[in-house]
Write a protein that holds these residues in place. Structure first.
Motif, mmCIF file in Angstrom:
data_model
loop_
_atom_site.group_PDB
_atom_site.id
_atom_site.type_symbol
_atom_site.label_atom_id
_atom_site.label_comp_id
_atom_site.label_asym_id
_atom_site.label_seq_id
_atom_site.Cartn_x
_atom_site.Cartn_y
_atom_site.Cartn_z
ATOM 1 N N SER A 161 -55.478 -114.378 66.088
ATOM 2 C CA SER A 161 -56.185 -115.543 66.006
ATOM 3 C C SER A 161 -57.160 -116.118 64.760
ATOM 4 N N PRO A 162 -56.725 -115.376 63.580
ATOM 5 C CA PRO A 162 -56.557 -115.993 62.100
ATOM 6 C C PRO A 162 -55.595 -116.936 61.906
ATOM 7 N N ILE A 163 -54.196 -116.377 62.378
ATOM 8 C CA ILE A 163 -53.324 -117.275 62.235
ATOM 9 C C ILE A 163 -52.882 -118.609 62.893
ATOM 10 N N LEU A 164 -53.770 -118.479 63.844
ATOM 11 C CA LEU A 164 -53.829 -120.081 64.682
ATOM 12 C C LEU A 164 -55.079 -121.057 63.897
ATOM 13 N N GLN A 165 -56.107 -120.028 63.792
ATOM 14 C CA GLN A 165 -57.465 -120.807 62.468
ATOM 15 C C GLN A 165 -56.922 -121.375 61.965
ATOM 16 N N THR A 166 -55.704 -120.541 61.088
ATOM 17 C CA THR A 166 -55.514 -121.743 60.059
ATOM 18 C C THR A 166 -54.701 -123.371 59.438
ATOM 19 N N ILE A 167 -54.072 -123.078 60.985
ATOM 20 C CA ILE A 167 -53.889 -124.814 61.567
ATOM 21 C C ILE A 167 -54.291 -125.879 61.352
ATOM 22 N N PRO A 168 -55.549 -125.949 61.946
ATOM 23 C CA PRO A 168 -56.638 -127.306 61.613
ATOM 24 C C PRO A 168 -56.675 -126.727 60.123
ATOM 25 N N LEU A 169 -57.005 -125.556 59.615
ATOM 26 C CA LEU A 169 -58.363 -126.318 57.753
ATOM 27 C C LEU A 169 -56.732 -126.764 57.362
ATOM 28 N N GLN A 170 -55.027 -126.611 57.305
ATOM 29 C CA GLN A 170 -54.405 -127.003 56.964
ATOM 30 C C GLN A 170 -54.396 -128.584 56.614
ATOM 31 N N LEU A 171 -54.412 -128.645 58.888
ATOM 32 C CA LEU A 171 -54.698 -130.306 58.349
ATOM 33 C C LEU A 171 -55.353 -131.164 57.995
ATOM 34 N N LEU A 172 -56.489 -130.182 58.123
ATOM 35 C CA LEU A 172 -57.727 -130.975 57.463
ATOM 36 C C LEU A 172 -57.961 -131.477 55.213
ATOM 37 N N ALA A 173 -57.294 -130.233 55.171
ATOM 38 C CA ALA A 173 -57.083 -130.336 53.609
ATOM 39 C C ALA A 173 -55.498 -131.671 53.630
ATOM 40 N N TYR A 174 -54.863 -131.769 54.270
ATOM 41 C CA TYR A 174 -53.383 -132.959 54.022
ATOM 42 C C TYR A 174 -54.213 -134.198 54.461
ATOM 43 N N HIS A 175 -54.562 -134.030 55.228
ATOM 44 C CA HIS A 175 -55.530 -135.750 56.476
ATOM 45 C C HIS A 175 -57.170 -135.995 55.222
ATOM 46 N N ALA A 176 -57.345 -134.942 54.288
ATOM 47 C CA ALA A 176 -58.696 -135.337 53.652
ATOM 48 C C ALA A 176 -57.987 -135.698 51.901
ATOM 49 N N ALA A 177 -56.728 -135.183 51.650
ATOM 50 C CA ALA A 177 -55.668 -135.768 50.683
ATOM 51 C C ALA A 177 -55.179 -136.922 50.928
ATOM 52 N N VAL A 178 -54.686 -137.176 51.711
ATOM 53 C CA VAL A 178 -54.097 -138.999 52.620
ATOM 54 C C VAL A 178 -55.327 -139.726 52.030
ATOM 55 N N ALA A 179 -56.437 -139.292 52.731
ATOM 56 C CA ALA A 179 -57.225 -140.234 52.735
ATOM 57 C C ALA A 179 -57.641 -140.754 51.470
ATOM 58 N N ARG A 180 -58.169 -139.842 50.130
ATOM 59 C CA ARG A 180 -58.029 -139.932 48.743
ATOM 60 C C ARG A 180 -57.325 -140.546 48.003
#
Length: 347
Positions: free
Chosen positions: A311-330
């Motif tokens: 679970s810790p490995i898998l839960q990392t994925i959406p958090l990485q995507l969240l940072a990526y898309h927030a950065a792109v939006a900014r």
């Protein structure tokens, strides 16, 4: 990820030799483990502490490499030294490794992504994560493959300590064998995560919450958001919320929480209720089995159920995507965040 796990999962059993020719002797002799790392690798080490102590049943300590050599730590005999680095050239980790050896420890094991790196050459045992070149400054696949390598280390230690029955070994190796496919299912959540990011990109601060083994994952999520989106983010063990951070909660301070199923689900649900009672806005990653639903002020993404182990490995994925898309939006350069370097070769 498949390349990282292949030496163990393809064999159908866990050969300790994947960590080096002398690994069986060194791991069998280990009475404790010391993990040294910086930044993202430090968060991977924090996850590993849960695995090693739970599965292998031996004490495990985690040290920030840049701080370790500026005190006089007790070097207990029988301690396995493990250094972790994406590049293998991190100056603080190299210095900490040399200092640990000067305090009486063997050169130990290095988990690294770069063949022939300085840290890899300095170690007695080696595990190459085989993540491939990490192009961006902020480590992503390097982090998940480090977690996979550390999961294998925990299993190898447990096996040699006779704490891992054959049936349990096969069960955990099965979870790891299907981890790449499970990660693909997590990637299917990207459109919904991108919607979250549109809102978070307009904020200047965020809190991340996790409990147990997911607390370091919350720390890594906060680090990624601040690294590439420049949104100030902090992570807390959710049980610590009422010991100070709750004072920050308001409609302008979004709270991102990891709420997997398991023994702590009721605890994290209680922490989330505290946030809502103060008018906080919640973004929750929850397993499908967890009874947390979308409501006023609560946005929930249900993630595929998985074993507690991966679970810790898998839960990392959406958090990485969240940072990526927030950065792109900014409008930020995701690969080259300001003020940061790919390999930190100075202290």
């Amino acid at each position: 990820m498949a390349a990282t796990l292949e030496p163990a999962t393809a064999a159908g059993a866990l050969p300790p030799q994947i960590f080096g020719a002398e690994a069986e002797r060194a791991l069998r002799a280990a009475d404790a483990v010391l993990l040294l790392a910086c930044g993202t690798s430090y968060h991977a080490a924090m996850v590993a502490r849960y695995w090693i102590e739970d599965i292998a049943g031996i004490p495990c300590s985690v040290e920030i490499a840049s701080e370790y050599r500026y005190r006089r730590p007790a070097a207990a005999p029988g301690t396995l030294l493990v250094t972790i680095s994406q590049s293998g050239e991190t100056a603080d980790t190299l210095a900490a490794q040399r200092y640990a050896v000067s305090r009486g420890l063997d050169a130990g094991l290095c988990i690294c992504n770069v063949p022939e790196s300085s840290l890899l050459r300095a170690a007695d045992l080696r595990f190459l994560t085989r993540a491939g070149p990490e192009i961006g400054v902020a480590s992503t696949k390097a982090f998940t493959t480090q977690l996979a390598a550390l999961a294998l280390l925990a299993l190898a230690l447990a096996k040699l300590k006779q704490r891992l029955p054959a049936e349990r070994e096969q069960e955990l190796l099965h979870d790891l064998r299907y981890l790449p496919a499970a990660m693909c299912r997590m990637l299917e959540l990207e459109p919904r995560v991108a919607q979250w990011a549109e809102t978070l990109a307009a904020r200047e601060h965020a809190l991340f919450l996790g409990r147990g083994v997911h607390y370091p994952i919350a720390m890594e999520g906060a680090l990624k958001l601040k690294e590439i989106s420049y949104v100030h983010a902090e992570a807390y063990a959710a049980g610590e919320l009422k010991h100070g951070p709750l004072a920050l909660v308001s409609r302008d301070m979004p709270v991102i929480a990891i709420a997997p199923g398991g023994a702590l689900v009721d605890k994290i649900s209680s922490n989330l209720s505290e946030v809502r009672a103060r008018g906080g806005e919640l973004y929750v990653l929850a397993d499908r089995s967890v009874r947390i639903e979308n409501a006023d002020g609560i946005r929930v993404i249900k993630t595929p159920d998985c074993s507690d182990f991966v679970s810790p490995i898998l839960q990392t994925i959406p958090l990485q995507l969240l940072a990526y898309h927030a950065a792109v939006a900014r409008g930020n350069d995701v690969d080259k965040p300001r003020n940061l370097a790919k390999s930190v070769t100075v202290e």
